[in-house]
Write a protein that holds these residues in place. Structure first.
Motif, PDB file in Angstrom:
ATOM      1  N   ASP A   1       0.825  -1.211   0.000  1.00  0.00           N
ATOM      2  CA  ASP A   1       0.000   0.000   0.000  1.00  0.00           C
ATOM      3  C   ASP A   1       0.859   1.261   0.000  1.00  0.00           C
ATOM      4  OD1 ASP A   1      -2.189  -1.635   0.061  1.00  0.00           O
ATOM      5  OD2 ASP A   1      -2.550  -1.423   2.225  1.00  0.00           O
ATOM      6  N   ALA A   2       1.916   1.266   0.830  1.00  0.00           N
ATOM      7  CA  ALA A   2       2.753   2.453   0.947  1.00  0.00           C
ATOM      8  C   ALA A   2       3.504   2.743  -0.344  1.00  0.00           C
ATOM      9  CB  ALA A   2       3.737   2.280   2.103  1.00  0.00           C
ATOM     10  N   ASN A   3       4.063   1.713  -0.952  1.00  0.00           N
ATOM     11  CA  ASN A   3       4.851   1.916  -2.165  1.00  0.00           C
ATOM     12  C   ASN A   3       3.988   2.075  -3.404  1.00  0.00           C
ATOM     13  OD1 ASN A   3       7.979   1.486  -1.592  1.00  0.00           O
ATOM     14  ND2 ASN A   3       6.842   0.087  -0.263  1.00  0.00           N
ATOM     15  N   PHE A   4       2.787   1.543  -3.359  1.00  0.00           N
ATOM     16  CA  PHE A   4       1.848   1.711  -4.464  1.00  0.00           C
ATOM     17  C   PHE A   4       1.567   3.192  -4.706  1.00  0.00           C
ATOM     18  CE2 PHE A   4      -2.647   2.177  -5.715  1.00  0.00           C
ATOM     19  CZ  PHE A   4      -2.604   1.574  -6.960  1.00  0.00           C
ATOM     20  N   ASP A   5       1.396   3.935  -3.628  1.00  0.00           N
ATOM     21  CA  ASP A   5       1.065   5.363  -3.739  1.00  0.00           C
ATOM     22  C   ASP A   5       2.262   6.217  -4.149  1.00  0.00           C
ATOM     23  OD1 ASP A   5      -1.554   4.869  -3.006  1.00  0.00           O
ATOM     24  OD2 ASP A   5      -1.114   5.095  -0.857  1.00  0.00           O
ATOM     25  N   LYS A   6       3.473   5.644  -4.101  1.00  0.00           N
ATOM     26  CA  LYS A   6       4.671   6.403  -4.432  1.00  0.00           C
ATOM     27  C   LYS A   6       5.014   6.361  -5.918  1.00  0.00           C
ATOM     28  CE  LYS A   6       6.885   5.745   0.091  1.00  0.00           C
ATOM     29  NZ  LYS A   6       8.056   5.163   0.801  1.00  0.00           N
ATOM     30  N   GLN A   7       4.358   5.492  -6.663  1.00  0.00           N
ATOM     31  CA  GLN A   7       4.678   5.371  -8.093  1.00  0.00           C
ATOM     32  C   GLN A   7       4.218   6.623  -8.843  1.00  0.00           C
ATOM     33  OE1 GLN A   7       6.575   2.651  -8.733  1.00  0.00           O
ATOM     34  NE2 GLN A   7       6.249   2.312  -6.539  1.00  0.00           N
ATOM     35  N   SER A   8       5.019   7.045  -9.806  1.00  0.00           N
ATOM     36  CA  SER A   8       4.772   8.345 -10.451  1.00  0.00           C
ATOM     37  C   SER A   8       3.842   8.275 -11.657  1.00  0.00           C
ATOM     38  CB  SER A   8       6.112   8.968 -10.888  1.00  0.00           C
ATOM     39  OG  SER A   8       6.788   8.119 -11.804  1.00  0.00           O
ATOM     40  N   SER A   9       3.585   7.093 -12.175  1.00  0.00           N
ATOM     41  CA  SER A   9       2.723   6.986 -13.355  1.00  0.00           C
ATOM     42  C   SER A   9       1.839   5.760 -13.231  1.00  0.00           C
ATOM     43  CB  SER A   9       3.562   6.887 -14.631  1.00  0.00           C
ATOM     44  OG  SER A   9       4.247   5.641 -14.697  1.00  0.00           O
ATOM     45  N   THR A  10       0.798   5.725 -14.034  1.00  0.00           N
ATOM     46  CA  THR A  10      -0.113   4.581 -14.033  1.00  0.00           C
ATOM     47  C   THR A  10       0.609   3.301 -14.407  1.00  0.00           C
ATOM     48  OG1 THR A  10      -1.952   6.023 -14.637  1.00  0.00           O
ATOM     49  CG2 THR A  10      -2.240   3.665 -15.036  1.00  0.00           C
ATOM     50  N   GLU A  11       1.456   3.371 -15.412  1.00  0.00           N
ATOM     51  CA  GLU A  11       2.171   2.168 -15.839  1.00  0.00           C
ATOM     52  C   GLU A  11       3.104   1.664 -14.744  1.00  0.00           C
ATOM     53  OE1 GLU A  11       4.583   0.389 -19.700  1.00  0.00           O
ATOM     54  OE2 GLU A  11       4.245   2.547 -19.539  1.00  0.00           O
ATOM     55  N   GLN A  12       3.802   2.566 -14.066  1.00  0.00           N
ATOM     56  CA  GLN A  12       4.689   2.149 -12.979  1.00  0.00           C
ATOM     57  C   GLN A  12       3.899   1.508 -11.841  1.00  0.00           C
ATOM     58  OE1 GLN A  12       7.019   5.555 -11.851  1.00  0.00           O
ATOM     59  NE2 GLN A  12       8.453   5.319 -13.544  1.00  0.00           N
ATOM     60  N   CYS A  13       2.727   2.049 -11.546  1.00  0.00           N
ATOM     61  CA  CYS A  13       1.864   1.449 -10.520  1.00  0.00           C
ATOM     62  C   CYS A  13       1.480   0.020 -10.894  1.00  0.00           C
ATOM     63  CB  CYS A  13       0.597   2.281 -10.339  1.00  0.00           C
ATOM     64  SG  CYS A  13       0.828   3.809  -9.407  1.00  0.00           S
ATOM     65  N   LEU A  14       1.107  -0.169 -12.145  1.00  0.00           N
ATOM     66  CA  LEU A  14       0.677  -1.490 -12.601  1.00  0.00           C
ATOM     67  C   LEU A  14       1.828  -2.481 -12.631  1.00  0.00           C
ATOM     68  CD1 LEU A  14      -1.739  -0.311 -15.428  1.00  0.00           C
ATOM     69  CD2 LEU A  14      -2.389  -1.530 -13.339  1.00  0.00           C
ATOM     70  N   VAL A  15       2.997  -2.019 -13.052  1.00  0.00           N
ATOM     71  CA  VAL A  15       4.171  -2.887 -13.051  1.00  0.00           C
ATOM     72  C   VAL A  15       4.510  -3.299 -11.623  1.00  0.00           C
ATOM     73  CG1 VAL A  15       6.664  -2.968 -13.494  1.00  0.00           C
ATOM     74  CG2 VAL A  15       5.127  -2.001 -15.205  1.00  0.00           C
ATOM     75  N   PHE A  16       4.416  -2.352 -10.692  1.00  0.00           N
ATOM     76  CA  PHE A  16       4.680  -2.641  -9.278  1.00  0.00           C
ATOM     77  C   PHE A  16       3.675  -3.661  -8.743  1.00  0.00           C
ATOM     78  CE2 PHE A  16       3.666  -1.609  -4.809  1.00  0.00           C
ATOM     79  CZ  PHE A  16       4.891  -1.920  -4.224  1.00  0.00           C
ATOM     80  N   LEU A  17       2.398  -3.488  -9.069  1.00  0.00           N
ATOM     81  CA  LEU A  17       1.381  -4.425  -8.604  1.00  0.00           C
ATOM     82  C   LEU A  17       1.626  -5.825  -9.148  1.00  0.00           C
ATOM     83  CD1 LEU A  17      -1.990  -2.429  -8.829  1.00  0.00           C
ATOM     84  CD2 LEU A  17      -0.775  -3.162  -6.773  1.00  0.00           C
TER      85      LEU A  17
END
Length: 252
Positions: free
Chosen positions: A26-42
């Motif tokens: 949850d904490a690192n999910f909110d730190k991603q700077s773009s939608t694609e980076q969020c999805l890659v992280f997930l």
């Protein structure tokens, strides 16, 4: 009883680990700077922590909603705003810059869509919206490239002109080149076309391999010849002017 106690203790440990990992996600999910980076992280977390049974579906759904607002709408509005005059980096030719710009827009929606299509059910109307935006962006690139290719013939008319011209056309036509100045008559548009073609090739990754691209291929192949010819002729004209000036200074 001892077994049940051990199971309870183990379950508590697992739950604590789940809680900690979920907090990390949850904490690192909110730190991603773009939608694609969020999805890659997930995706990475889902793969690395799959044994823990963490919940990711709601986050993917959240990203789908964000993708619609933050990416699709942004790309669509940016395209409509700048399509006539795209923001191009200094030094980059117009066509290569336009293609590079529209490709950046396309990549912004393409990457996230590839991941989302694997993780959530894409509704038909949303899929239609994405396809419409993607099609407009791809058509823009094709139109820009075709417009440039169609204008190449006109821009290269200077290749038919003589490389040396005189300020006194009559004496030049009569073969008397000692009277009047000589000029190297190389159309700068030719090098502009070559520069544009190189940018299109190296920056945009577009190759000129079709039968209709023969002229562009010849230009790229002859670039060194053109440069050498212009440099040598310029040097000859300069030295000739120096010799004539020396002769004129001697008087009659």
């Amino acid at each position: 009883a001892e077994f049940e106690t051990d199971v309870a203790a183990f379950t508590k440990i697992v739950e604590e680990i789940q809680k900690q990992v979920q907090g990390f996600v949850d904490a690192n999910f909110d730190k991603q700077s773009s939608t694609e980076q969020c999805l890659v992280f997930l995706e990475r977390c889902e793969r690395d922590f799959k044994e823990l049974g963490l919940e990711f579906e709601s986050k993917y759904q959240q990203m789908l909603n964000q993708y619609t607002r933050k990416d699709l709408d942004f790309v669509r509005s940016s395209y409509n705003k700048y399509r006539e005059a795209p923001p191009i980096p200094n030094g980059m030719p117009a066509i290569a810059g336009s293609i590079s710009w529209v490709r950046q827009l396309y990549r912004r929606i393409e990457g996230p869509m590839k991941i989302l299509s694997r993780k959530v059910i894409i509704k038909r109307n949303f899929n239609k919206l994405y396809n419409n935006v993607a099609r407009v962006l791809m058509e823009y690139e094709l139109v820009q490239l075709k417009h440039w290719k169609d204008g190449v013939d006109k821009q290269l008319q200077g290749l038919q002109a003589p490389l040396l011209v005189s300020s006194d056309p009559l004496s030049w036509q009569a073969g008397i080149v000692d009277n009047g100045d000589l000029f190297v008559n190389f159309d700068p548009h030719i090098m502009e076309v070559i520069q544009e073609a190189r940018w299109i090739t190296y920056v945009c990754g577009i190759t000129f391999e079709g039968t209709e691209d023969e002229l562009v291929r010849q230009l790229l192949g002859n670039e060194h010849i053109y440069k050498c010819a212009v440099e040598e002729l310029t040097d000859i004209v300069r030295r000739r002017a120096g010799v004539l000036q020396s002769l004129y200074s001697l008087g009659p």
